[in-house]
Design an enzyme around this catalytic site. Structure first.
Site, short mmCIF file in Angstrom:
data_model
loop_
_atom_site.label_atom_id
_atom_site.label_comp_id
_atom_site.label_asym_id
_atom_site.label_seq_id
_atom_site.Cartn_x
_atom_site.Cartn_y
_atom_site.Cartn_z
CE LYS A 1 64.35 -24.04 117.84
NZ LYS A 1 64.99 -24.88 118.86
CG ASP B 1 64.02 -32.99 103.16
OD1 ASP B 1 64.02 -34.21 102.94
OD2 ASP B 1 64.68 -32.18 102.49
CG ASP C 1 65.44 -28.17 119.41
OD1 ASP C 1 64.19 -28.13 119.37
OD2 ASP C 1 66.10 -27.36 120.08
CE1 TYR D 1 62.83 -28.20 102.48
CE2 TYR D 1 63.09 -29.19 100.32
CZ TYR D 1 63.43 -29.12 101.65
OH TYR D 1 64.36 -29.98 102.16
#
Ligand code: NAD
Length: 361
Positions: free
Chosen positions: A191, A249, A225, A124
């Site tokens: 991640k 988000d 995930d 972002y």
């Protein structure tokens, strides 16, 4: 005490839900002087600017704002005004409490967790290279030279910066939030197995900060995930989540789904000096002007704002009034009815009236 607050009503359903929220906030009896300012398309039409300096100046002066959602046209090269406000004011922490209210239809009960999303960097940050541009070709050539990695010539590229500074700042904020709000655990979502130098850094910094809070707040790590699956299977195992911007988000919307949808998910963007409170949802343009949107997320964002202003009694009373109207299930918008086509669903303004009615008892 009189509080001066910047009000950005937003567009789409923004006007309706902002009006509902300001009416409910005023009905608590707190003294608020709203300073109304336009941003987004409406500001562009009137002033020629999407984010007039006057908006930022007003928030800097008042230190607190309530903001309705603003539409971001897709594919126009126009960057989100919502993201621009957070960047311009360094509102680095996005705090989104996720709480079940009895009466809302959801497959889950008694959810009570808080998503803390880093707001200032990650994908972002807005550093993008457009497909076909000379600077993109130059970057692709440089990457090949430095890393021997090939990127297809017809690629667009987004840069994902994650710094030690911003990671430490958000993780420390999350632990302090946990301490201040009698929470027990912070889970760092990442991640890092794939993105070793960005998410890996975020995780490494999180571990260091966590060590300072050992014995007071528990620390846990989760790959994003797997986190998505765990939240759907065992949401009660989680308490405070801290995440880089993009995962924050996505997981925020997933969490809104756990408690019955976007219509009831509030939030606040908080910096060291000031804060802007806004719902998780966007401007839902298809419902603009229809008096149909659920005002709860915006009203609960107002509750968070009242707590920020140290108006705890007013905040508690307003939250109770909202909870009571939802639990009764009578004067609620379409999305809170068992059948969204139920003709007894009320409009945005009428749901606000019912909440105000509870406050006045
Ligand atoms: P959205 O949140 O506006 O709407 C998605 C769907 O959720 C709606 O069609 C509606 O069915 C439902 N919904 C949302 N809010 C609701 C409410 N209060 N009551 C009842 N139902 C509600 O998401 P979108 O359609 O992806 O985005 C529309 C615009 O809003 C885009 O331009 C986007 O960039 C912008 N946006 C702004 C913000 C913000 O201002 N902070 C946040 C998200 C999206």
């Amino acid at each position: 005490m009189l509080h001066k607050v910047t009000l950005i009503p937003g567009d789409g359903i923004g006007y309706e839900v902002s009006l509902a929220a300001t009416r409910c906030i005023e009905a608590t009896g707190v003294s608020i002087q709203w300073e109304n300012l336009l941003a987004g398309q409406d500001a562009l039409d009137k002033t020629g600017e999407l984010l007039p300096q006057a908006v930022l100046d007003s928030i800097k002066k008042n230190k607190v704002a309530l903001k309705g959602p603003l539409t971001t046209p897709i594919g126009s090269g126009f960057r989100s005004v919502n993201v621009a406000i957070r960047h311009a004011l360094d509102l680095f922490a996005c705090v989104r409490p996720v709480k079940s209210y009895p009466g809302v239809r959801s497959g889950f009960k008694d959810i009570d967790l808080v998503v803390i999303r880093e707001n200032s960097e990650d994908l972002y940050a807005g550093i993008e290279f457009q497909e076909g541009k000379p600077e993109t070709a130059a970057l692709i050539a440089q990457i090949k030279k430095d890393t021997h990695q090939c990127i297809r010539a017809d690629s667009g590229i987004s840069i994902k910066p994650i710094s030690k500074f911003a990671s430490e700042r958000i993780v420390r904020f999350a632990f302090q939030y946990a301490l201040d709000n009698s929470r027990r655990k912070v889970t760092c979502v990442h991640k890092a197995n794939i993105m070793k130098f960005t998410d890996g850094l975020f995780l490494q910094v999180a571990r260091q900060v966590a060590a300072e809070f050992a014995g007071r707040i528990d620390f846990q790590e989760a790959i994003v995930d797997n986190m998505a699956m765990q939240l759907v299977q065992k949401p009660h195992n989680y308490d405070v989540l801290v995440l880089p911007n993009l995962y924050g988000d996505i997981i925020s919307d997933l969490c809104a789904g756990l408690i019955g949808g976007l219509g009831i998910a509030p939030g606040g963007n908080i910096g060291n000096q000031m804060a802007v409170f806004e719902a998780v949802h966007g401007s839902a343009p298809k419902y603009k002007g229809m008096n149909k949107a659920n005002p709860t997320a915006m009203i609960l964002s107002g509750v968070l704002m009242l707590r920020y202003l140290n108006e705890h009694k007013a905040a508690d009373n307003l939250e109770k009034a909202v909870a009571c109207v939802i639990a009764e299930g009578k004067f609620v918008t379409y999305d809170l009815k068992p059948d969204p086509l139920d003709p007894s669903a009320v409009g945005t303004a009428q749901m606000a009236d019912a909440i105000i009615g509870k406050l006045k008892r």
